[in-house]
Design a protein around this motif. Structure first.
Motif, PDB file in Angstrom:
ATOM      1  N   ARG A 163       1.914   7.008  -6.123  1.00 30.30           N
ATOM      2  CA  ARG A 163       1.016   7.789  -6.905  1.00 30.30           C
ATOM      3  C   ARG A 163       1.428   9.253  -6.344  1.00 30.30           C
ATOM      4  O   ARG A 163       1.019  10.260  -7.062  1.00 30.30           O
ATOM      5  N   ASN A 164       2.222   9.596  -5.482  1.00 30.77           N
ATOM      6  CA  ASN A 164       2.767  10.665  -4.783  1.00 30.77           C
ATOM      7  C   ASN A 164       4.049  11.406  -6.058  1.00 30.77           C
ATOM      8  O   ASN A 164       3.518  11.885  -6.348  1.00 30.77           O
ATOM      9  N   ASP A 165       4.604   9.931  -6.730  1.00 29.90           N
ATOM     10  CA  ASP A 165       5.891  10.892  -7.234  1.00 29.90           C
ATOM     11  C   ASP A 165       5.019  10.680  -8.908  1.00 29.90           C
ATOM     12  O   ASP A 165       5.631  12.469  -9.416  1.00 29.90           O
ATOM     13  N   LYS A 166       3.919  10.105  -9.075  1.00 32.00           N
ATOM     14  CA  LYS A 166       3.094  10.972 -10.811  1.00 32.00           C
ATOM     15  C   LYS A 166       2.692  11.833  -9.973  1.00 32.00           C
ATOM     16  O   LYS A 166       2.886  12.829 -11.133  1.00 32.00           O
ATOM     17  N   ILE A 167       2.081  12.000  -8.832  1.00 33.17           N
ATOM     18  CA  ILE A 167       1.260  13.472  -8.739  1.00 33.17           C
ATOM     19  C   ILE A 167       2.102  15.015  -8.435  1.00 33.17           C
ATOM     20  O   ILE A 167       2.583  16.001  -8.990  1.00 33.17           O
ATOM     21  N   ALA A 168       3.785  14.041  -8.593  1.00 30.30           N
ATOM     22  CA  ALA A 168       4.790  15.424  -7.599  1.00 30.30           C
ATOM     23  C   ALA A 168       5.287  16.084  -9.718  1.00 30.30           C
ATOM     24  O   ALA A 168       5.548  17.240  -9.335  1.00 30.30           O
ATOM     25  N   GLU A 169       5.695  14.693 -10.258  1.00 31.02           N
ATOM     26  CA  GLU A 169       5.981  14.708 -11.529  1.00 31.02           C
ATOM     27  C   GLU A 169       5.544  15.800 -12.456  1.00 31.02           C
ATOM     28  O   GLU A 169       5.495  16.525 -12.886  1.00 31.02           O
ATOM     29  N   LEU A 170       3.814  15.486 -12.223  1.00 33.30           N
ATOM     30  CA  LEU A 170       2.796  16.564 -12.902  1.00 33.30           C
ATOM     31  C   LEU A 170       3.492  17.136 -12.511  1.00 33.30           C
ATOM     32  O   LEU A 170       3.128  19.352 -13.327  1.00 33.30           O
ATOM     33  N   ALA A 184       0.640  -1.075   0.193  1.00 33.39           N
ATOM     34  CA  ALA A 184       0.043   0.049   0.171  1.00 33.39           C
ATOM     35  C   ALA A 184       0.752   1.359   0.803  1.00 33.39           C
ATOM     36  O   ALA A 184       0.209   2.521  -0.501  1.00 33.39           O
ATOM     37  N   PHE A 185       1.679   1.373   0.646  1.00 30.10           N
ATOM     38  CA  PHE A 185       3.230   2.483   0.960  1.00 30.10           C
ATOM     39  C   PHE A 185       3.644   2.900  -0.382  1.00 30.10           C
ATOM     40  O   PHE A 185       3.933   4.249  -0.833  1.00 30.10           O
ATOM     41  N   ALA A 186       4.215   1.477  -1.286  1.00 27.84           N
ATOM     42  CA  ALA A 186       4.280   1.088  -2.426  1.00 27.84           C
ATOM     43  C   ALA A 186       4.239   1.875  -3.662  1.00 27.84           C
ATOM     44  O   ALA A 186       3.881   2.848  -4.039  1.00 27.84           O
ATOM     45  N   SER A 187       1.876   1.965  -3.269  1.00 28.41           N
ATOM     46  CA  SER A 187       1.780   2.144  -4.633  1.00 28.41           C
ATOM     47  C   SER A 187       1.075   3.750  -4.274  1.00 28.41           C
ATOM     48  O   SER A 187       1.087   4.702  -5.361  1.00 28.41           O
ATOM     49  N   ASP A 188       0.908   4.350  -3.003  1.00 24.95           N
ATOM     50  CA  ASP A 188       0.818   5.315  -2.448  1.00 24.95           C
ATOM     51  C   ASP A 188       1.815   6.018  -2.901  1.00 24.95           C
ATOM     52  O   ASP A 188       2.047   7.443  -3.694  1.00 24.95           O
TER      53      ASP A 188
END
Length: 379
Positions: A72-79, A65-69
């Motif tokens: 997701r946070n890395d994708k949001i940060a990249e965006l 769950a932490f890895a998926s989170d």
């Protein structure tokens, strides 16, 4: 009347007896120190293994769950980073557009000084009879005529306000610069003090090394000088004997100066036949010796001045070091006094806390009967 001859429930009696026997067996295992410390409780171990597996499964699920989170946070940060970079590009483009539209060279304050067409755009020498550029000699305006007094006063007042505002801003800026300069001066002064201490220490080490090297060098020079002196004495003794023999057996005792003339030229003489220098040569030798004495005296004076300068610098450095030692001693005493006061306050607080616990909190201490109620059952 009460009915006392009730039938016995054998099933319930058997269950009670079974539970009693299990409790007795459990007590025998638990209260037996040898079985408790050496024996193995397979059921308990299986339960522990099962519990650890469940915990490991939960840990894996939580890590996933932490890895998926994190993904997701890395994708949001990249965006967000891409959006920020796009915003920065838009701002830079808008800034360039604004400069190209609103900050042209002809809109600058000093453009009138740099305009190549200034002469073409300039006004003629005279526009009309009321041209303010016309002086007294032009006879275009007489004394007492001030038609633009109100506009001139307003302009002067506006100019005075601008000057006052600009002076206030300049004073604030000068005050800020002065404060910054004072801060930099304090930092530089501290750095120079520290550097002076380091230089004094380095100078002392260097002077000690120089003194040791000079002592060794002087010792070697003394030994070498003694050896040279011994050799010179021996050589002089040999020369004296040789000279005496030459004087007795040669032409040295004759008064003819041509005896000392050398065949290599008139400026060369034969040393064993030479009768002495002429008065001119003696005067030249005296003059050169006097020049050498004056040069030596000047070198001694310069050496003395350098030594005095070194002494003054060393005394100044010693005074600075003494002042710094006194300041450090005062700071150390102040810190020790503050630490003693803090320890006294902490001791008083701990004593008060301990008295509060003994008198207010722990007012009902446990007795022996309280501890005897444990280990009477296996549960």
């Amino acid at each position: 009347m009460y009915k006392l001859d009730l039938p016995i429930d054998h099933k319930e009696t058997a269950a009670i007896e079974r539970r009693r026997n299990l409790e007795l067996e459990r007590q025998s295992r638990i209260f037996n120190a040898k079985v408790r410390t050496i024996g193995i409780d397979q059921q308990g171990i299986d339960e522990q293994v099962k519990t650890k597996k469940i915990q490991a499964q939960q840990e894996r699920e939580r890590d996933e769950a932490f890895a998926s989170d994190m993904v997701r946070n890395d994708k949001i940060a990249e965006l967000l980073q891409r959006r920020q970079e796009q915003d920065i590009r838009n701002l830079n483009k808008a800034l360039v557009d604004f400069r190209s539209v609103h900050q042209q060279p002809d809109s600058r304050r000093e453009w009138d000084l740099n305009d190549p067409d200034a002469k073409l755009k300039d006004k003629p020498a005279r526009v009309s009879d009321d041209d303010p550029r016309c002086g007294i000699s032009s006879i275009q305006k007489f004394d007492g005529e001030d038609l633009s007094e109100e506009a001139r006063k307003k302009l002067m007042q506006e100019q005075m306000r601008e000057w006052t505002k600009k002076q206030s801003e300049e004073k604030k800026l000068a005050r800020a610069r002065q404060e910054e300069a004072d801060r930099l001066y304090d930092l530089h002064r501290r750095e120079m003090d520290q550097r002076a201490c380091e230089l004094a220490k380095a100078e002392e080490d260097c002077r000690r090394a120089i003194n040791e090297a000079t002592r060794d060098y002087n010792k070697s020079l003394d030994d070498e000088q003694k050896e040279r002196k011994r050799l010179a004495e021996e050589e002089e003794l040999d020369n004296n004997f040789t000279e005496m023999a030459n004087l007795i057996n040669g032409d040295m005792l004759t008064e003819n100066p041509d005896v000392a003339s050398s065949a290599f030229g008139p400026h060369r003489v034969i040393t064993d036949r030479w009768k002495g220098m002429s008065p001119e040569q003696i005067a030249e030798v005296r003059r050169i010796q006097e020049l050498q004495r004056q040069e030596k005296k000047q070198l001694q004076s310069e050496e003395q001045q350098r030594n005095e300068e070194w002494d003054r610098q060393r005394l100044s450095d010693a005074r600075v070091a003494t002042l710094m030692d006194r300041e450090q001693e005062r700071m150390r005493k102040a810190l020790e006094k503050e630490q003693v006061d803090s320890n006294l306050r902490l001791s008083a607080d701990q004593k008060a806390q301990q008295e509060y616990l003994n008198k207010e909190v722990y007012t009902n201490p446990p007795t022996a009967s309280y501890f005897q109620q444990f280990n009477t059952s296996s549960r």
